[in-house]
Motif scaffolding. Sequence first.
Motif, mmCIF file in Angstrom:
data_model
loop_
_atom_site.group_PDB
_atom_site.id
_atom_site.type_symbol
_atom_site.label_atom_id
_atom_site.label_comp_id
_atom_site.label_asym_id
_atom_site.label_seq_id
_atom_site.Cartn_x
_atom_site.Cartn_y
_atom_site.Cartn_z
ATOM 1 N N ARG A 41 -56.661 -23.793 32.868
ATOM 2 C CA ARG A 41 -56.572 -22.247 33.197
ATOM 3 C C ARG A 41 -55.875 -20.950 32.525
ATOM 4 O O ARG A 41 -56.160 -20.020 33.274
ATOM 5 C CB ARG A 41 -56.309 -22.134 35.053
ATOM 6 N N LYS A 45 -59.543 -16.813 27.617
ATOM 7 C CA LYS A 45 -60.898 -16.960 27.568
ATOM 8 C C LYS A 45 -61.947 -15.976 27.002
ATOM 9 O O LYS A 45 -61.417 -14.800 26.617
ATOM 10 C CB LYS A 45 -61.491 -16.761 28.891
ATOM 11 N N THR A 47 -64.230 -13.949 26.028
ATOM 12 C CA THR A 47 -65.454 -13.132 27.082
ATOM 13 C C THR A 47 -65.788 -11.690 25.766
ATOM 14 O O THR A 47 -65.096 -11.701 24.562
ATOM 15 C CB THR A 47 -65.189 -12.415 28.000
#
Length: 58
Positions: A41, A45, A47
């Motif tokens: 987590r 990430k 994006t």
Amino acid sequence: MAYQNITGSLTPADIQEIKAAFAIIQAKLPFLVTLSVEKRRKLFKATATSAHKSLSTA
């Protein structure tokens, strides 16, 4: 949701070959680590927004 137009099956021999191939890959890449859910987590990430920021600062 199951897809109506996709079918497939594997024989027990195919499954054994796939498992053997994965075992070879794991043996060849002993430096790979297992990440906990929490560590995954926290990873970066990719994006559309982060990619745009990276390209605009380059």
